[in-house]
Scaffold this active site. Structure first.
Site, mmCIF file in Angstrom:
data_model
loop_
_atom_site.group_PDB
_atom_site.id
_atom_site.type_symbol
_atom_site.label_atom_id
_atom_site.label_comp_id
_atom_site.label_asym_id
_atom_site.label_seq_id
_atom_site.Cartn_x
_atom_site.Cartn_y
_atom_site.Cartn_z
ATOM 1 N N LEU D 229 28.302 16.111 -66.482
ATOM 2 C CA LEU D 229 29.518 16.589 -65.835
ATOM 3 C C LEU D 229 30.428 17.392 -66.781
ATOM 4 O O LEU D 229 30.865 16.894 -67.797
ATOM 5 C CB LEU D 229 30.286 15.362 -65.311
ATOM 6 C CG LEU D 229 31.525 15.653 -64.488
ATOM 7 C CD1 LEU D 229 31.137 16.330 -63.184
ATOM 8 C CD2 LEU D 229 32.280 14.366 -64.231
ATOM 9 N N ASP D 230 30.710 18.621 -66.422
ATOM 10 C CA ASP D 230 31.669 19.453 -67.154
ATOM 11 C C ASP D 230 31.261 19.700 -68.596
ATOM 12 O O ASP D 230 32.092 20.069 -69.421
ATOM 13 C CB ASP D 230 33.078 18.838 -67.130
ATOM 14 C CG ASP D 230 33.635 18.787 -65.722
ATOM 15 O OD1 ASP D 230 33.041 19.414 -64.822
ATOM 16 O OD2 ASP D 230 34.674 18.133 -65.522
#
Lengths: 286, 286, 286, 286
Positions: D229-230
Site C-alpha cells: 500500500l502506497d
C-alpha cells in the site's frame, strides 16, 4: 458552529491613534465577539486597513443600531467601511466567451463549497458554453456583441446585473474589452484574469513571443478591472516553470492551469471580504 | 569514479536524419562510453541540439584524433560543436561592485564543490569587496571607471581576461554597463543577473514601482549579456511571493535571495556545459 | 522612522469576548500607537493569540507603568504575555559543528540587516569554523564533547549562555543531540533545522534512502527543539523538486539550500517576535 | 505535422558501451527520424534507460520488420523494451468512488487534448458519479463491493478491463484497496494518488493529525500501485503551503488541488510513454 451569526467588517482610513481601540470597543459594546482580525498600516500612504470578522449572535440591539454605531466611529476617523453578513451571500455573475476551463473550475469549486457565494448567472457573447452552465443549473444569458452594438448591449447587461442584484462580475476568459463606462460602474467589483510574463510582452500573441524569447517561467495575474486595460489593482499572481521542451501549445496549456488557480483564489478572497483597495493596490487578508 | 576521464560534447545544427546515429557511432568507434545524453529538436527552427557526456578512459587513439573525427561529422552535418574535458576546468572571472550577496554565494558554492570551475579572479570598480575575495584567496583586481575612461579600462580588462585565459565572466551585481564591444567579444560567455517583475517596469527604481503597484510576486532573471541591455538569452528565472506587508526594503531583501539562486544555477549549468544558445534562446540540459 | 520607539507585545490566552478591546484600549490609554497587529483564534483549542507592534514615543508614563497595565489585563484574561522593546535586541548564540553553510548564511544575513539581533557567539564542538566566526568578529567557543563529558559540558554551556544573556540558541547543523535537561531549560528558545522527506524515512542515511525511493521532492523543517527529537513545534518548512537525474550528492546539495532558507526564516520570525507556541504548534504572524 | 507517423520506444537494460549507437543506427537504418530522445544512466544500478521518439513516415519496410530489428538489438543487450505507435492511443479506465474532483479534472483535460488517450470507461463502487461520466459520454460501470464479494467482483473487473483492452487504470480517489492479485496483474499500469505530509503521519485521519501538528506544507504523491500500500514507485509529488489559519477543512481543500495536478501529470507522462520503472523507482523523461 451552526449557532454563530458571522459578519465581516472592512475599514480603510487615514492612520490615527486610537482607531483599533475605538472599533474593538464599539463591537464589544454591542455584544459582538471578534473571531478573527487582520490589520495593516501602510506607512507611505499613512493609511490604515482592517478586516474584522465577528460573531453577532449575542448582539444587544439590532443590526441597524450596530451599523449606526459603526457609522459614528467611521465619521470620527474618516473611514470608508463595508459590513457583510454571512447569511447574505454575494451574488456572482461569470462572464465567459468560448474557453471553458475557468468556468468549469469556478462552478466545481462552488459546488464543493470552496466558494461561498451564489453563482447567479453566466453571461456570454456566444452560445457555446450554455451546456456547461446548464449542467450546474446556472442561468445562461447571451449578448451578441458586434462592433456597433457594444454600448447598447452593455446597457442591457447592466440592467440584467442590477435586476439580479449582482455583487461581483468575474471575467473568466471573457474575450471582450469592457467599456470604461462599464468598469467605472462596478469599481473593484469586476475581477479579470490574464497571462503575465517576465519580461512582459506587449502586443498580440504573447505566448508565441514568450516561446521565441525562451522564457523559463510563465505567469497569470488576477486583478480588478479598471478603465486602463490590465492595469487595475493586482489581487493574485502565480507562475509555473517552462523549458525549451515546451511548445507554444504547452505554454498555453500551462497558462490555463495558472489562470484557473489565480482566478479562483481572487474570487474566493473577494467573496470572503478579504480584499481592500487603496491607490491601485490591494491589501489581501488571506 | 576516479578512474573515469569525462568529456562533454555540445552540438547544434540543422535537424537531419542520421545525426544521432552518426555521433553515437563515432564515439563508440573511438572507444568512448556515453554516460548521459540529452537531445532536443526545435521544430520551428528545424534545429537540432545535443549534449553528450562520455567517458574516454578507453579511448583507442588520442584526443586529437577524436577531435578530428568529430570535425569530420560536424562538416557533414553543418554542426557547430564544443568539446570540454573535465580535467580542464573552466576559468571564471566574477565582476562585482559593492553588493556582496552574489559574490559570497558563488564563492561559498565553489568551496563546497557545487561549482566545479576555477574562480580565477574577482574584478571590481571599487575596493570594497577586496576583503571578501581575499578570504577565499581569490585575486582581486580594481578598475576605476569614470565617464571618460570606459573604453580604455575595458581594454585593460580584456587584456587581463585574456592573460588568465578566462572562459566565463559572471556579472554578480556589477553596476556598470558593458560596452557593445565588450559583450560582442565574449558571446554567450558573460552571465548577468537582474530583477524581473510581472508586469515589467521600465526605468529607474523598479522595486519602488513594484511596491506601488502592489505586485504579489517578484522575480530574477539570469541571462547571457548581449549588446542589448537585459535582452540576451534567458538561462534561468525564479520568483518569490510578496504581499502588502512587504516594504520596499523587504522586496529588495527577497530580491537578493532570488538573484543568488538564479545566478548560481546559471553559472553551474554553464560550467557543466549544459547550455546551448540559438536565436536568442537557450536550451538547458538540466 | 528614526523617531519611533517600537515595541512588540505577544499574548496568548483562552478566547473570550472583549479581549481585543481591552488590549487596544490599554495601549491607547497609555499613549501608544498600534502600527501593526495580527490576531488568531484557534476554534478547537478555544485559544486566542495576538501580536501587537506599537510605537511608544508618546508614552504618557514610563515603561514600568505600561508593563503593570498589561499585567492587570493579563490577569483578568489569564494571559501569558511577552513584551519586547526594539532597542533591546535579542542575543543569539549559534551552535555549529563542521558544516558551514547555515553559519555563513546567518552571519551574512545579519550583516545585511536582515536579521535584527546581536550575534553574540558561535558555540561548537570542533575548532573548524573558528575562522568563519572570526571573519565576522563573533566570539567562538569550543566545547569538546565526548560520550562521558556531555552533562558537565552542557552545564558549562548553560553558564556561558547565562553569562552573556542569550535569548535564542540556533542549531545551525550542530551535530550533537541536546539533553532533555538542555531543551527543557530553554523552552521555545532553541531553533533546530533538519531535512524532511515525503514519505518520511526513519533511521540513518535519509538522503540515500530518498534516492533509492526516487522521491520527486525533498524538504527541510525548522522547529523548536524539545526533549523529543525533531518532534517540537514546526516553525517553517520548504521543499525543492528533485528527479532521477539527482545523485545522492545532488540531494545533499539541494538539501543545504533548503536548510539555509528555512532556518533563516525561522530565526528572522523569532527575533521579530512573530511566533507563538501552543500545544506543540506554532502561530506565525508573518 | 499531420504527415508525421510518430512512435515512442522505451528501453531499459544493463549499461554497456555501444548501446546508444546500436539503437540510433538501427532506427536510421530503417528510415526513421529521431525527433526527441532522452537517456539516463543510473551509476549505482548500472542500468541504462532511454526514450526515443521518432518519425516513421519514411519507414523502409513495415512495422513488423522494424520490431524484429529492435528485438535483435534487445537480445544483444538484454533490453526490455516497449514500442508505442501514436495512432494507437492508450485506453484508460478511471476508478472512482464518490469524490469528483480528480474525475472532472481528468475528463476536462482529456477533452482539452491535454491527455492524448481514450477515456474508455469509468469504474466505481457507487452510483454517485454516473452523471459526471455521462456528461462526458464515457461508459460508467458499477461494481458493488462488500467485505465478502471482493475477490469475485475484482475478477469481473478484470474481465471487463480485458474485454475493452485497457492499458492503464487510474485510481482517481477510488476508496477501495486493490488486492495483491489485482496490482500484480497490472504491473506499472495502475496509477494511484494519495496525500503526503512532512513529517508523515501513519494511521487514520492524516489531515486532522497534520492540523494538530501545525505543518507548514502539505503534499500529494502519485505512484504506481503495488501490493504494498502506497509504497509503489513514485511518479510525481507536489506540495502547497499551509499556515495556522488553515482549518482541517482548508487542508482538505488544498489537498484536493494537489491531488488533481499531481495525478494529471502522472497520467499525462504515462500515456506519453515518458516513464520507466526500475527497482521501485521511476525515471521520468519530462
Amino acid at each position: 458552529m451552526s449557532t454563530q451569526e458571522l459578519a465581516t467588517l472592512l475599514v480603510s482610513c487615514p492612520d490615527k491613534k486610537g482607531l483599533v481601540a475605538a472599533l474593538a470597543q464599539l463591537l464589544y459594546g454591542h455584544g459582538c465577539n471578534i473571531i478573527d482580525a487582520g490589520q495593516h498600516s501602510d506607512p507611505d500612504a499613512a493609511q490604515f486597513f482592517q478586516r474584522i470578522r465577528f460573531d453577532m449572535k449575542d448582539l444587544h440591539a439590532d443590526r441597524l443600531t450596530l451599523e449606526r454605531g459603526i457609522e459614528d466611529v467611521a465619521q470620527r476617523f474618516s473611514m470608508t467601511w463595508q459590513l457583510s453578513y454571512e447569511n447574505r451571500r454575494k451574488r456572482v455573475a461569470i462572464f465567459v466567451s468560448k474557453y471553458d476551463h475557468c468556468l468549469y473550475d469556478l462552478l466545481l469549486r462552488h459546488r464543493a463549497n470552496e466558494l461561498v457565494c451564489d453563482m447567479a448567472m453566466v453571461v456570454s457573447n456566444h452560445e457555446d458554453l450554455r451546456i456547461v452552465a446548464e449542467q450546474f443549473a446556472v442561468p445562461f444569458h447571451v449578448f451578441n456583441m458586434t462592433k456597433d452594438n457594444k454600448r447598447e448591449q452593455e446597457e442591457k447587461q447592466w440592467e440584467l446585473l442590477d435586476q439580479y442584484g449582482i455583487d461581483l462580475i468575474v471575467m473568466a476568459r471573457y474575450m471582450q474589452i469592457l467599456s470604461a463606462a462599464f468598469t467605472t460602474r462596478y469599481p473593484n467589483r469586476i475581477i479579470n484574469i490574464h497571462h503575465s510574463f517576465l519580461p512582459a510582452f506587449t502586443g498580440g500573441k504573447p505566448y508565441h513571443r514568450a516561446y521565441e524569447r525562451g522564457v523559463k517561467l510563465i505567469g497569470a495575474t488576477a486583478h480588478y478591472a479598471t478603465s486602463e486595460l490590465d492595469e487595475g489593482p493586482i489581487i493574485e499572481q502565480d507562475v509555473i516553470r517552462t523549458s525549451h521542451r515546451d511548445s507554444v501549445h504547452d505554454l498555453v496549456r500551462k497558462g490555463r492551469d495558472l489562470e484557473k488557480v489565480a482566478l479562483a483564489r481572487a474570487v474566493k478572497w473577494h467573496v470572503e471580504d478579504r480584499i481592500l483597495v487603496h491607490a491601485n493596490k490591494t491589501v489581501v487578508f488571506d
